[in-house]
Design an enzyme around this catalytic site. Structure first.
Site, mmCIF file in Angstrom:
data_model
loop_
_atom_site.group_PDB
_atom_site.id
_atom_site.type_symbol
_atom_site.label_atom_id
_atom_site.label_comp_id
_atom_site.label_asym_id
_atom_site.label_seq_id
_atom_site.Cartn_x
_atom_site.Cartn_y
_atom_site.Cartn_z
ATOM 1 N N LYS A 124 11.057 48.250 6.033
ATOM 2 C CA LYS A 124 12.016 47.423 5.293
ATOM 3 C C LYS A 124 11.714 45.937 5.505
ATOM 4 O O LYS A 124 11.930 45.400 6.585
ATOM 5 C CB LYS A 124 13.450 47.703 5.774
ATOM 6 C CG LYS A 124 14.492 47.053 4.854
ATOM 7 C CD LYS A 124 15.825 46.825 5.509
ATOM 8 C CE LYS A 124 15.950 45.499 6.164
ATOM 9 N NZ LYS A 124 15.869 44.333 5.268
ATOM 10 N N PRO A 125 11.217 45.267 4.468
ATOM 11 C CA PRO A 125 11.014 43.819 4.581
ATOM 12 C C PRO A 125 12.337 43.080 4.387
ATOM 13 O O PRO A 125 13.353 43.680 4.059
ATOM 14 C CB PRO A 125 10.060 43.518 3.426
ATOM 15 C CG PRO A 125 10.402 44.544 2.388
ATOM 16 C CD PRO A 125 10.843 45.781 3.139
ATOM 17 N N SER A 126 12.301 41.771 4.559
ATOM 18 C CA SER A 126 13.488 40.955 4.279
ATOM 19 C C SER A 126 13.689 40.880 2.767
ATOM 20 O O SER A 126 12.729 40.644 2.025
ATOM 21 C CB SER A 126 13.286 39.546 4.837
ATOM 22 O OG SER A 126 14.258 38.680 4.286
ATOM 23 N N ALA A 169 19.643 37.398 17.327
ATOM 24 C CA ALA A 169 20.962 37.964 17.018
ATOM 25 C C ALA A 169 20.817 39.349 16.384
ATOM 26 O O ALA A 169 21.512 40.298 16.773
ATOM 27 C CB ALA A 169 21.715 37.033 16.074
ATOM 28 N N CYS A 177 6.828 32.232 14.564
ATOM 29 C CA CYS A 177 7.535 32.511 15.831
ATOM 30 C C CYS A 177 6.878 31.811 17.001
ATOM 31 O O CYS A 177 7.545 31.343 17.912
ATOM 32 C CB CYS A 177 7.604 34.007 16.063
ATOM 33 S SG CYS A 177 6.008 34.832 16.042
ATOM 34 N N PRO A 196 10.752 40.226 9.097
ATOM 35 C CA PRO A 196 11.410 39.013 8.614
ATOM 36 C C PRO A 196 10.669 38.430 7.411
ATOM 37 O O PRO A 196 9.654 38.973 6.976
ATOM 38 C CB PRO A 196 11.293 38.077 9.814
ATOM 39 C CG PRO A 196 9.979 38.444 10.434
ATOM 40 C CD PRO A 196 9.774 39.917 10.182
ATOM 41 N N TRP A 197 11.152 37.278 6.915
ATOM 42 C CA TRP A 197 10.572 36.705 5.690
ATOM 43 C C TRP A 197 9.380 35.791 5.954
ATOM 44 O O TRP A 197 8.715 35.375 5.030
ATOM 45 C CB TRP A 197 11.632 35.926 4.894
ATOM 46 C CG TRP A 197 12.493 34.998 5.709
ATOM 47 C CD1 TRP A 197 13.799 35.246 6.072
ATOM 48 C CD2 TRP A 197 12.160 33.726 6.274
ATOM 49 N NE1 TRP A 197 14.277 34.204 6.836
ATOM 50 C CE2 TRP A 197 13.304 33.248 6.975
ATOM 51 C CE3 TRP A 197 11.019 32.934 6.257
ATOM 52 C CZ2 TRP A 197 13.330 32.033 7.651
ATOM 53 C CZ3 TRP A 197 11.029 31.715 6.931
ATOM 54 C CH2 TRP A 197 12.170 31.274 7.619
ATOM 55 N N GLU A 221 10.549 42.047 18.667
ATOM 56 C CA GLU A 221 9.782 40.786 18.728
ATOM 57 C C GLU A 221 10.678 39.719 18.127
ATOM 58 O O GLU A 221 10.877 39.668 16.913
ATOM 59 C CB GLU A 221 8.483 40.912 17.922
ATOM 60 C CG GLU A 221 7.489 41.910 18.472
ATOM 61 C CD GLU A 221 6.950 41.523 19.837
ATOM 62 O OE1 GLU A 221 6.956 40.328 20.169
ATOM 63 O OE2 GLU A 221 6.554 42.421 20.589
ATOM 64 N N SER A 227 15.151 37.769 14.261
ATOM 65 C CA SER A 227 15.946 36.857 15.104
ATOM 66 C C SER A 227 16.536 37.570 16.318
ATOM 67 O O SER A 227 16.699 38.800 16.325
ATOM 68 C CB SER A 227 17.068 36.257 14.264
ATOM 69 O OG SER A 227 17.934 37.290 13.843
#
Ligand code: NAD
Length: 485
Positions: A180-182, A234, A287, A155-156, A253, A232
């Site tokens: 793969k990053p955000s 979702a 998080c 995530p970012w 995670e 996330s």
């Protein structure tokens, strides 16, 4: 020569770091603007991977993994240690990029030292070969085998640290990686890929950039053996669906709605600043930040006062300014969501003790906010806000705190605060969360596993338990009678 922010701004404006595929710098099919959240200005244009780029990256990872897995553990470890040292040598540059794209204030930026420490800790760990049975007639051993090519999706909010941990965990256990990053904050990870290319064999770590479709391609790809995902709930569920067609291994995670339970025997002036620090770390975009606080009624007012005093000392501003404690929200959509949550406070019966508004200025700034009076069903209490708005709620007993903390579908972390650590520990054991703390919160160490329960995740990262996720168990079962002649 020390690298300054102006020079780096100019460099990034001219060109972003490249993607790294099979050891080659790769420009991608298109460019996407990366925004500096402190100014809302375009920082750089990052390359985006095409579907063909992903095919090349996966093929390279599979090929490199076949050559990497048989190497002695000591050699894999040495190469990872060299990677850690290289990142450390580029600490200034990586920290500045991370600050510019994520909005983490320089004053509190710890991403690079933590990334380096995580790589070193995980690379030093050993998965012991287990002997399950050893008798006159039978020897049974449990071995851990690498999986193959691992897709790491981040995530970012903490791209470097998460990338470092996933790379180290995958490589030390004999796997290769497509990372793969955000696309909202890809620059530091792309740069990490360029640097890693100096010490890793070609194809072992491929760094690509792209939107959801690229993540989906990786999650469904038949040659990807595992997805290690942080993000996330979702998207975690969507990855689980995509990965099901090939029964991939998964580490998920996901989000959290961590509660801190404060008992009536605390010293409010002592715990207030600590609670505030762990609620507003990275502008609440962490998080395992404290996302709601349940406070014993006897100390409720005093704890609220101490929290407000601590929050009001924090200076919000451009992440590059040396006196900034809290930076901006990372992106426009998230800023809009947090502003929406602020607007809902009066209608939800909430009372703002401090903050409560977006701040003037060029960036995505919101005043750190402490709010009381909310019902348990208000979204700010029942959902993960992931921003600088902290609900504080009174409780009449510790048991009430535990039951309210355990309500809901998330279970990442939680903590109990008390002048009597033994009493706190007994209560902490009742929290339904992957990590529970006593008189502290959000403290992470790569030697110890983390993971979520309920919808906060699946599996673990870090520690021996985390490393094992990157392996298959293989049992070697030998009838030793025959060899005795
Ligand atoms: P996100 O889930 O929107 O995106 C995470 C990554 O997944 C990005 O790289 C994104 O491009 C990619 N992605 C998006 N859709 C995808 C799909 N359908 N298939 C595959 N990949 C896809 O999360 P975010 O907004 O970047 O990050 C914030 C969330 O991350 C918060 O919920 C936070 O709690 C969570 N988080 C969890 C931890 C943890 O350790 N549990 C750590 C940091 C952040």
């Amino acid at each position: 020569m020390a690298l300054d922010a102006d020079t780096l701004f100019k460099q990034l404006a001219q060109s972003a770091p490249a993607m790294t595929i099979d050891g080659q710098a790769t420009g991608g099919k298109a460019l996407q603007a990366v925004i500096n959240p402190s100014t809302r200005e375009v920082l750089s244009h990052a390359p985006l991977a095409s579907s063909e780029d992903i095919e090349r990256a996966v093929a390279a990872a599979c090929r490199a993994q076949r050559e990497w897995a048989p190497r002695p553990l000591e050699q894999r470890r040495e190469i990872l240690m060299a990677l850690a040292s290289l990142l450390e040598a580029h600490s200034e540059e990586l920290t500045l990029i991370n600050t510019m794209e994520c909005g983490v204030p320089l004053k509190v930026a710890r991403s690079v030292p933590v990334t380096v420490a995580y790589i070193r800790a995980l690379a030093t760990m050993d998965i012991p070969r287990e002997v399950l049975e050893e008798s006159d007639t039978l020897r049974v051993e449990l071995h851990r085998q690498p999986l193959g090519a691992v897709a790491a999706v981040t995530p970012w909010n903490a791209p470097l640290t998460l990338a470092g941990a996933k790379i180290a965990s995958a490589l030390i256990t004999g796997n290769a990686v497509v990372l793969k990053p955000s696309p909202l904050a890809p620059l530091a990870t792309l740069r990490l890929g360029e640097l890693a290319n100096e010490v890793l064999p070609a194809g072992l770590l491929n760094v690509v950039n792209g939107e959801a479709a690229i993540g989906q391609q990786l999650s469904a790809h038949p040659d990807i053996a595992m997805v290690s995902f942080t993000g996330s709930v979702a998207v975690g569920k969507s990855i689980m669906r995509d990965a099901s067609s090939t029964l991939k291994r998964l580490t998920l995670e996901l989000g959290g709605n961590d509660a801190a339970i404060v008992l009536d025997d605390v010293e409010p002036a002592e715990v207030g600043p600590e609670l505030a620090r762990m609620a507003f770390a990275n502008c609440g975009q962490f998080c395992m930040a404290i996302k709601r606080i349940y406070v014993a009624r006897g100390v409720y007012d005093a704890v609220c006062d101490a929290l407000v005093a601590a929050v009001q000392e924090k200076r919000v501003g451009d992440a590059l300014e040396s006196n900034t404690d809290i930076g901006p929200l990372q992106n426009a959509a998230h800023y809009q969501r947090i502003c929406g949550l602020l607007e809902e406070i009066p209608a939800s019966g909430g009372h703002v003790l401090t903050g409560g508004r977006a701040l003037d200025g060029r960036g995505f700034f919101v005043a750190p906010t402490v709010v009381t009076g909310l019902a348990e069903t208000a979204p700010l209490v029942s959902e993960e806000q992931f921003g600088p708005i902290l609900p504080v709620l009174p409780i009449d007993s510790p048991e009430e705190g535990i039951s309210r903390a355990n309500a809901g579908r998330l279970g990442l972390g939680g903590s109990v605060w008390s002048g009597n650590p033994q009493r706190a520990e007994e209560l902490a054991r009742l929290l339904e969360a992957g990590t529970v703390w006593v008189n502290q919160h959000g403290i992470l160490d790569a030697r110890f596993p983390i993971g979520g329960v309920k919808e906060s995740g699946l599996g673990s990262e870090y520690g021996l338990a985390g490393l094992q996720q990157y392996t298959n168990a293989r049992v070697l079962n030998i009838n030793t009678r025959r060899s005795k002649g």
